[in-house]
Design an enzyme around this catalytic site. Structure first.
Site, PDB file in Angstrom:
ATOM      1  N   ASN A  96       0.834  -1.205   0.000  1.00 48.61           N
ATOM      2  CA  ASN A  96       0.000   0.000   0.000  1.00 48.61           C
ATOM      3  C   ASN A  96       0.869   1.256   0.000  1.00 48.61           C
ATOM      4  OD1 ASN A  96      -2.447  -1.697   0.690  1.00 48.61           O
ATOM      5  ND2 ASN A  96      -1.223  -1.992   2.529  1.00 48.61           N
ATOM      6  N   THR A  97       0.466   2.220  -0.779  1.00 47.59           N
ATOM      7  CA  THR A  97       1.191   3.496  -0.818  1.00 47.59           C
ATOM      8  C   THR A  97       0.311   4.545  -1.486  1.00 47.59           C
ATOM      9  OG1 THR A  97       3.450   2.587  -0.901  1.00 47.59           O
ATOM     10  CG2 THR A  97       3.126   4.752  -1.863  1.00 47.59           C
TER      11      THR A  97
END
Length: 330
Positions: A250-251
């Protein structure tokens, strides 16, 4: 309508960039456009449809001073310099960092292969993990990074499933409840000041609108309802569940660009203020399972009073608009 991505096909062997010649698509429309007018700044996208994966390149040929605010437990950034001529956001996780080298290659060609110190460009790369919804190892490479720079335009930017966000996902309490994320943007001109926010949303958290409603992510496939991850984690805490790790990969990558002159200290605080504000739109944000990074850039063209506080407050609202635009059309 559900925006969940289908399970990746498992009928063929996975393949990567060496499997066959990649055919790039430049400057696709995504799910809509956001117009902007910020002299000296352009944005371009390019994709490998057989990923799908892609790049988003922000170009500032005249250069811009930069502050970088990195948070979360899984940051993927190369460079992170105090001055930039371009940023390259890419899918492909750490492999996608190769795309930034292609931006360098194209900039070198544009200078006639000048290598004197004053001609050297400055480029940073930042990546999102986008392999979860696809069954291959295709990643943005140097050729695609160069294509992204070639696709730059200075009047509008595509939003939705496009560029570095073409396979972005959000709301990943577990991947079975994830939905498509996307690329978002927002622009404002207020007096002499101009502000552009660009974001690639591939967050563990859900997307929240200004009324507090969850508009994307953590969708229960059985009921068709979305709910706040706090409810899930409260239940897990109550049950003392020991074995449910957060979904990785996730980013959220963000660039906030302005023409307003700021000192280095003001610019750094501006970056922190805007990045902190984004927790309203993405919940939770900056978790151990995220690699959130924000670049704040200024072309130093105009002067306004108290720029960090005033501009930061306005930019915070634009950042929320940008996040919402990333999923509204998908």
């Amino acid at each position: 309508m559900s925006q969940q991505f289908p399970a990746p096909p498992r009928t063929t062997l996975p393949f990567g960039n060496d499997h066959q010649h990649r055919s790039a698509v430049l400057g696709t429309a995504g799910d809509g456009w956001v117009d902007f007018d910020l002299p000296g700044v352009g944005i371009g996208t390019a994709e490998y449809p057989d990923g799908p994966t892609g790049v988003t390149v922000l170009s500032v040929p005249g250069g811009a001073r930069t502050a970088v605010d990195k948070r979360g437990g899984a940051v993927g950034v190369s460079g992170g310099f105090p001055y930039h001529h371009a940023l390259c956001f890419a899918g492909g996780s750490s492999f996608g960092l190769a795309a930034a080298s292609g931006v360098y290659d194209e900039l070198l060609r544009r200078t006639g292969y000048a290598t004197d110190f004053g001609s050297l460009p400055v480029v940073s790369g930042a990546v999102v993990y986008d392999f979860t919804p696809r069954d291959n190892a295709v990643y943005p490479d140097a050729a695609l990074g160069a294509d992204g720079l070639r696709a730059v335009r200075t009047d509008r930017v595509a939003v939705g499933r496009v560029g570095a966000a073409v396979s972005a996902t959000v709301g990943k309490v577990d991947n079975a409840r994830a939905e498509w994320g996307g690329q978002g943007a927002a622009f404002a001109r207020i007096g002499a000041a101009r502000l552009l926010v660009l974001t690639v949303v591939n967050a563990m958290g859900v997307i929240v609108d200004r009324a507090g409603g969850i508009v994307r992510g953590n969708l229960d496939p059985a009921t068709g309802l979305r709910r706040h991850p706090a409810e899930d984690y409260a239940e897990l805490l109550t049950a003392a569940t020991p074995d449910l790790a957060p979904a990785g990969g996730n980013t959220t990558l963000t660039a906030v660009v302005t023409n307003v002159r700021m000192t280095d200290t003001e610019l750094a605080q501006f970056a922190t203020q805007v990045h902190s504000s984004m927790h309203r739109a993405i919940q939770p944000f900056h978790t151990i399972a995220d690699g959130d990074t924000l670049f704040a850039l200024t072309t130093d063209e105009v002067t306004v009073p108290a720029p960090s506080l005033r501009l930061g407050t306005v930019a915070a609202e634009l950042a929320w608009d940008a996040v919402l635009s990333s999923v509204r059309g998908t």
